[in-house]
Write a protein that holds these residues in place. Structure first.
Motif, PDB file in Angstrom:
ATOM      1  N   ARG A 116       5.862   3.030   4.575  1.00  0.00           N
ATOM      2  CA  ARG A 116       5.422   1.993   3.632  1.00  0.00           C
ATOM      3  C   ARG A 116       5.308   2.607   2.234  1.00  0.00           C
ATOM      4  N   SER A 156       4.248   5.737   7.997  1.00  0.00           N
ATOM      5  CA  SER A 156       4.702   4.436   8.491  1.00  0.00           C
ATOM      6  C   SER A 156       5.909   3.915   7.725  1.00  0.00           C
ATOM      7  N   ALA A 161       0.170   5.500   5.583  1.00  0.00           N
ATOM      8  CA  ALA A 161       1.172   4.611   4.996  1.00  0.00           C
ATOM      9  C   ALA A 161       2.496   5.335   4.796  1.00  0.00           C
ATOM     10  N   TYR A 184       6.008   1.575  -0.753  1.00  0.00           N
ATOM     11  CA  TYR A 184       5.392   0.799  -1.823  1.00  0.00           C
ATOM     12  C   TYR A 184       3.885   1.003  -1.841  1.00  0.00           C
ATOM     13  N   GLU A 185       3.262   0.996  -0.664  1.00  0.00           N
ATOM     14  CA  GLU A 185       1.811   1.182  -0.585  1.00  0.00           C
ATOM     15  C   GLU A 185       1.401   2.566  -1.082  1.00  0.00           C
TER      16      GLU A 185
END
Length: 216
Positions: free
Chosen positions: A102, A100, A97, A104-105
């Motif tokens: 991401r 990538s 994540a 927030y994740e």
């Protein structure tokens, strides 16, 4: 040397580790007054049975070694190991994540463990520096701070690399006094351990604690 011993997490995370080996690990940790023993979750009750009341903490790993476990599972496992005697949690972030973009994740994943640990256990966030570039290391440290974790940690030791001085320096620059830094992976002698300490490591994770503390 006692000062160095007090910042060592005496570690045994091999999948084939036996109950007898964990008991020996715990006994060594008490003898040398290490900060903690770090064992796999299923071995927490074994280590705790030896170390209860000694002042030496039991640490365990969550989402280990890949970090790809669901946040809800990491949180559930965190609560369970705390019930069984763990007072320090070393969790692996969702590395995929992070890479990538991401964010927030990644933060939510860390937050799930921090919330599950509440006031019952320290949370150390393993960012697996060997798989990250400088910007990703900076991002991982920032997200760990925002989620309220206590430490950032370099490595699992299972990804083909470990702690290096320049990463410790970088991590310490990012977190400052807001968090602590744990160096782990490939630390097998006193010289390396002291180099990590000088670079800013507040805790050392190693399976060679006894050798380091008895090295002449």
């Amino acid at each position: 040397m006692n000062e160095l011993a007090r910042i060592i997490d005496h570690t045994l995370l091999k999948p084939e580790a036996t109950m007898e080996q964990v008991i020996q690990l715990a006994q060594e940790a008490y003898e040398f007054q290490f900060a903690s023993v770090c064992v796999n979750p299923s071995m927490v009750p074994v280590a705790y049975s030896v170390l209860k009341g000694t002042g030496v903490k039991v640490c365990t790993v969550i989402g280990f070694p890949l970090g790809a476990t669901l946040p809800e599972v990491k949180a559930c496992e965190t609560k369970k190991v705390i019930e069984e005697g763990s007072s320090e949690i070393d969790m692996v972030i969702n590395i995929g994540a992070l890479k990538s973009g991401r964010e927030y994740e990644v933060k939510a994943d860390i937050q799930a463990v921090v919330d599950a640990a509440a006031d019952h256990a320290l949370v150390k966030v393993i960012i697996e520096t060997v798989l990250l570039n400088r910007q990703e290391i900076e991002t991982a440290c920032r997200l760990a701070m925002e989620a309220g974790a206590d430490f950032v940690k370099t490595s699992t030791g299972f990804a083909g690399g470990g702690a290096i001085v320049k990463d410790i320096v970088l991590m310490k620059e990012i977190v400052g006094t807001k968090m602590k830094v744990k160096a782990s992976g490939g630390i097998r002698d006193k010289e390396t351990a002291l180099a990590m300490r000088r670079a800013g490591a507040d805790r050392i994770g190693t399976s060679s604690g006894v050798a380091i503390c008895t090295e002449i």
